[in-house]
Each structure stands twice: as C-alpha cells, then as structure tokens.
Design a protein around this motif. Sequence first.
Motif, PDB file in Angstrom:
ATOM      1  N   ASP A  54       0.833  -1.203   0.000  1.00 48.22           N
ATOM      2  CA  ASP A  54       0.000   0.000   0.000  1.00 48.22           C
ATOM      3  C   ASP A  54       0.868   1.253   0.000  1.00 48.22           C
ATOM      4  O   ASP A  54       0.564   2.256  -0.681  1.00 48.22           O
ATOM      5  N   GLN A  55       1.971   1.200   0.799  1.00 44.84           N
ATOM      6  CA  GLN A  55       2.882   2.347   0.825  1.00 44.84           C
ATOM      7  C   GLN A  55       3.535   2.572  -0.551  1.00 44.84           C
ATOM      8  O   GLN A  55       3.651   3.704  -1.023  1.00 44.84           O
ATOM      9  N   TRP A  60       3.936   5.697  -5.450  1.00 47.42           N
ATOM     10  CA  TRP A  60       3.949   5.717  -6.923  1.00 47.42           C
ATOM     11  C   TRP A  60       2.862   6.639  -7.455  1.00 47.42           C
ATOM     12  O   TRP A  60       3.083   7.424  -8.392  1.00 47.42           O
ATOM     13  N   GLN A  61       1.669   6.591  -6.850  1.00 45.30           N
ATOM     14  CA  GLN A  61       0.577   7.442  -7.292  1.00 45.30           C
ATOM     15  C   GLN A  61       0.891   8.920  -7.049  1.00 45.30           C
ATOM     16  O   GLN A  61       0.576   9.783  -7.890  1.00 45.30           O
ATOM     17  N   ALA A 110      -2.485  16.484  -3.346  1.00 48.32           N
ATOM     18  CA  ALA A 110      -2.625  16.676  -1.896  1.00 48.32           C
ATOM     19  C   ALA A 110      -3.253  15.445  -1.242  1.00 48.32           C
ATOM     20  O   ALA A 110      -2.847  15.003  -0.154  1.00 48.32           O
ATOM     21  N   GLU A 111      -4.244  14.862  -1.923  1.00 43.41           N
ATOM     22  CA  GLU A 111      -4.932  13.690  -1.359  1.00 43.41           C
ATOM     23  C   GLU A 111      -3.986  12.492  -1.271  1.00 43.41           C
ATOM     24  O   GLU A 111      -3.998  11.742  -0.301  1.00 43.41           O
ATOM     25  N   ARG A 112      -3.138  12.323  -2.297  1.00 43.97           N
ATOM     26  CA  ARG A 112      -2.271  11.149  -2.336  1.00 43.97           C
ATOM     27  C   ARG A 112      -1.022  11.298  -1.473  1.00 43.97           C
ATOM     28  O   ARG A 112      -0.408  10.305  -1.102  1.00 43.97           O
ATOM     29  N   MET A 179       9.571  10.569  -3.301  1.00 45.95           N
ATOM     30  CA  MET A 179       8.701   9.445  -3.626  1.00 45.95           C
ATOM     31  C   MET A 179       9.502   8.273  -4.167  1.00 45.95           C
ATOM     32  O   MET A 179       9.192   7.105  -3.907  1.00 45.95           O
ATOM     33  N   GLY A 180      10.556   8.575  -4.944  1.00 46.54           N
ATOM     34  CA  GLY A 180      11.410   7.506  -5.451  1.00 46.54           C
ATOM     35  C   GLY A 180      12.077   6.748  -4.315  1.00 46.54           C
ATOM     36  O   GLY A 180      12.192   5.520  -4.337  1.00 46.54           O
ATOM     37  N   THR A 181      12.538   7.530  -3.292  1.00 47.19           N
ATOM     38  CA  THR A 181      13.161   6.887  -2.126  1.00 47.19           C
ATOM     39  C   THR A 181      12.151   6.008  -1.390  1.00 47.19           C
ATOM     40  O   THR A 181      12.451   4.877  -0.979  1.00 47.19           O
ATOM     41  N   ARG A 182      10.929   6.526  -1.242  1.00 45.34           N
ATOM     42  CA  ARG A 182       9.900   5.734  -0.548  1.00 45.34           C
ATOM     43  C   ARG A 182       9.550   4.467  -1.339  1.00 45.34           C
ATOM     44  O   ARG A 182       9.334   3.397  -0.762  1.00 45.34           O
ATOM     45  N   LEU A 183       9.518   4.604  -2.657  1.00 47.27           N
ATOM     46  CA  LEU A 183       9.244   3.428  -3.477  1.00 47.27           C
ATOM     47  C   LEU A 183      10.313   2.364  -3.268  1.00 47.27           C
ATOM     48  O   LEU A 183      10.010   1.174  -3.111  1.00 47.27           O
ATOM     49  N   ALA A 184      11.564   2.797  -3.259  1.00 47.19           N
ATOM     50  CA  ALA A 184      12.660   1.836  -3.091  1.00 47.19           C
ATOM     51  C   ALA A 184      12.583   1.165  -1.715  1.00 47.19           C
ATOM     52  O   ALA A 184      12.762  -0.055  -1.581  1.00 47.19           O
ATOM     53  N   GLN A 185      12.331   1.984  -0.685  1.00 50.10           N
ATOM     54  CA  GLN A 185      12.229   1.413   0.666  1.00 50.10           C
ATOM     55  C   GLN A 185      11.048   0.441   0.772  1.00 50.10           C
ATOM     56  O   GLN A 185      11.153  -0.641   1.359  1.00 50.10           O
ATOM     57  N   GLY A 186       9.888   0.845   0.213  1.00 41.60           N
ATOM     58  CA  GLY A 186       8.698  -0.011   0.279  1.00 41.60           C
ATOM     59  C   GLY A 186       8.917  -1.328  -0.435  1.00 41.60           C
ATOM     60  O   GLY A 186       8.537  -2.395   0.061  1.00 41.60           O
ATOM     61  N   ARG A 187       9.576  -1.237  -1.622  1.00 39.10           N
ATOM     62  CA  ARG A 187       9.837  -2.482  -2.353  1.00 39.10           C
ATOM     63  C   ARG A 187      10.785  -3.377  -1.565  1.00 39.10           C
ATOM     64  O   ARG A 187      10.613  -4.599  -1.512  1.00 39.10           O
TER      65      ARG A 187
END
Length: 509
Positions: A54-55, A60-61, A110-112, A179-187
């Motif tokens: 979900d994260q 990504w969104q 803002a919502e995402r 967001m790219g960093t969060r994507l990498a961490q989440g993956r």
Amino acid sequence: MVSFSDIVSNVGALLRQRTLGRSIVLLLSVAILLLLIVNATTFVMIQRTAAFNDQVEAAWQARRSGRLLLLNLKDAETAQRGYVLTGLYSFRMEYDRAVQANAYLVDTLAERLGNDPVDVSTVEAVTRLSRDKILEMGAVIALSQTGQGQQATRRIAQGGGKALMEQLESELGDLDRRMGTRLAQGRAQSEGSATFTAVVNGIAGVLILLLGAVVFLLVWRYLAELKDAQATVDRVNAGLEETVKARTAALVRSNEEVQRFAYIVSHDLRSPLVNVMGYTAELEQAGRTIDLQMTKVETVAPELLERDALTAAREDIPEAVGFIRASTEKMDRLINSILKLSREGRRNLVPETLDIGGMTERIADTVRHQLEATETEVVVGEMVPIESDRLSMEQILGNLIDNAVKYLQPGRPGRIEVNGRDLPGGWVEYAIADNGRGIAEKDHERVFELFRRAGRQDQKGEGLGLAFVRNSVRRLGGEVTVESVPGEGSTFRLKFPRRLILDEAGDAL
C-alpha cells in the motif's frame, strides 16, 4: 454428555501412559502447533506485506500526480506562447483545458501525499506557485487579446514565468526524489517480508515432513503390532467360537429339557388332580346322601341324633368340599397356563407381513361387550407394518388389551390408545396406553414374573398373562417395558425388529 473436564482428564491419563498412542498424539500435537504458528506468522507477514505494498502504491501514485501536474503546467505554458505568437484559437483552447485541469491535479496530489509535514509543505508551495504561474500566463494572454502582442512578447522575454516554472520544477523534483526513495524502501521491505515468509514456511514444511515421517514409522510399527495382536485374537476367537457354539447348544438342550419337564410335570399333575376332582364330586354326593339320612333320623327319632354330627354333615363337610373344589379348580387353571407356556415355547415361528392396525381392531371387537359396559373407547392410531409371527403378535396384543380392559379405573370412562412408530436401526415400537388404575413403580418389573400380580386382587387371574407376554416378545427378538403412574394409567411399550430372522429350528435369533 461428555464434559470438557472429562476430555481433559482422559487426555491427561493418555499422556501419563508410556504408550505408542501417547507418542503419536504428542507428535501430532506438535505438528498442529507448528502449523498454527506458521499460519499465524504467515498471516502477520501477509498483513505487513500488504501494508508495504500500500505504501509503494501510494508513493507511486503521488509521484505520478506530481509529474502530471508539472506536465500539465508545461502544456499550458506551451499553448500560451503558441497563442501569443500565432493568435490561433486552438492554442487558446489547449491553454484553457490545461488551466481547468490544474485545480483537480493539485487536489489529487494533496490527497495522495497525506498528512506528512514535508509533503504538506510541498503541496502548499506547489499550490501557490501554480496559482502564480497561471496568473502570470493569464496576464500575457490578456495583453495578446487586446492587440498588445509586442508587450505580451516582451512580458514573456522578461523571464518571470520562467522563474516560476523553475521553482515548480524544483519543488516537484524534490517531491519526485522523495517518492522515489519511498518506493525503493517499500519495495525492499515488501521483498524482505515475502522472503521471511517463504523461509518460515520452508522451515515449517521441512519440520512437518520430518514429523510426518516419524508418525508414519510409528503408525507402521503400530499396525505391525496390531496385525500380530489380531492374529492372536483370531486364534483365541476360533476356540471361543467353538466354545460359544457348544454352550449355546447345551443351553438350547437345557431349554428344551425345561419345556419337556414342564409339560411332563403338568401332565402328570393332571392325573391325580382329575382323581381328586372326581372323588371330591363323589364326596359331595355322599355328603348329600348322609344329610338326607340324618334328616329322616331327625324327623323319626330326634333323640338318637348327635348335634355335632348334624353340624359336621350340614356345615363342615360342605365347606371343606367347597375349599377342595376351589383349590383344585385353581390348580387346574395353573396347570393349563403352564402347558400353554410350554406349548408356545415349542411352537415354530412363521414370519409374515402383518397389518397391526387391522389386527388390533379385530382384537378390540372381541371385547366389544366389555368396552360398552364400561363406556371404554379404543383408539387405534397410526400403525406401522411388521414382519413377524401372526399368532404370537395376536396373543401379545390380546393379553395387553385384555389387561387394560380388566384394570380400568371405576367411575370414569375408559380410554385405550394403541399407536406405532418407526425407530432408528430397523426397529418398530408399539405403545398400548390406558387411563386405568396404574401400577406402582416398585411393581413395574414384578408384574412380568410368573404368578406375580400387583395392586388390588379383585379380578380373576393367576398372574401369567404378562409373563406370557414377555416370554413371547423375547421369542420374537424384542423387549417390553411399562410406564405407569397409580391412578393415571399405564403404557406398555413393545419394541420389535422390523423383520423377524429365524434360525434353522424356527426360533428367533
């Protein structure tokens, strides 16, 4: 009903025994516990993996929303410059579409992004910069529309719009990198969770396979021991079967001897009884002759007559003869009853399909005069057919209905109900219920014994009817019981196999 404490007690007793069963139970318990642990761990890790996914999806969104917002503003800027340079209305339409989409794209971003402070600050900056950029582009469009094309071109050349766009690119670029960093961490977290789940399941699978192998070996050993024990039991049963056959044959011979003995004894008792009854008649006739002679003496020469002799001839002798006659008649009835039981025990049973309802109604018709005299109603309810011996069933039902009529409660209309129903396991039950005198609880078993009766003895009988009923019911492979409350009535329940099975001799197995 087995309680939880009984189950715990039985399990505790099993665990205290050093047996193969205990070992198997323990190993299976460990396997089940391991499965529960693995399932719980898998469930938790699946939830964590879902949260990480979900994260990843949210990051990504958000990243996609930021890029779409930037592209939309660049499209608006391109359409604005095209309109200023060419004056074509298509550029103006493209510009208007991009401006209208901007508010929706900002709200979506803002919502995402959610409530993270850094993200909130980014949304505020992007909102302000995009608004300023749209105002700046709108001013240029307004100049171009009023025919001030050179001023509009000069306004663009001054670089105010370019500076705003650079600030927007900087803000959205920082957002894109976060967001790219969060994507990498989440993956990474999702992959780690999936790997951990796979490792746990793999280890658990290996342990379960090992436990299964151990259980298989224990069961294989248990089956081998069971096979040896079964062989031993078969050897014992072979000898036991012969013993049972021999004892059964001896029991059958003994029963036949008892029946023959009852017949012979009853037959032999009848001969002297007939003599006693005959001599009693002669003694009675002789008493009358003596009485006549003493009457003559009393008339002709009363002084020769002894008063004691007269009393003996006229009172004592007739009374004694009466007692003898009553006793011999009772003994004759008892001998006839014993003979009846003996003959019934020797008679071969003949099974046939019986309409018990019709049979019961015919039996009730034979005592119709007694029913009318006592205002008694016989109700034959729903009955079920049965395959059994006709004569035995007629005698059983006849005795019970006769008893019900005989022992009705005086002073109230009688009611006798006969019903039948199917029972599980191939059995049939018939109930004969009345509202008569009833039987005390202490006599519920006694009434089925030979020559035993219960309650007031104001009706004729020798106490053989219910004994005969029980004997006949047992010959048919069934059982009879009574439920009764004094003063309320009795219910006799007859339970029979739906189909009578005979041995070679014609007796029920």
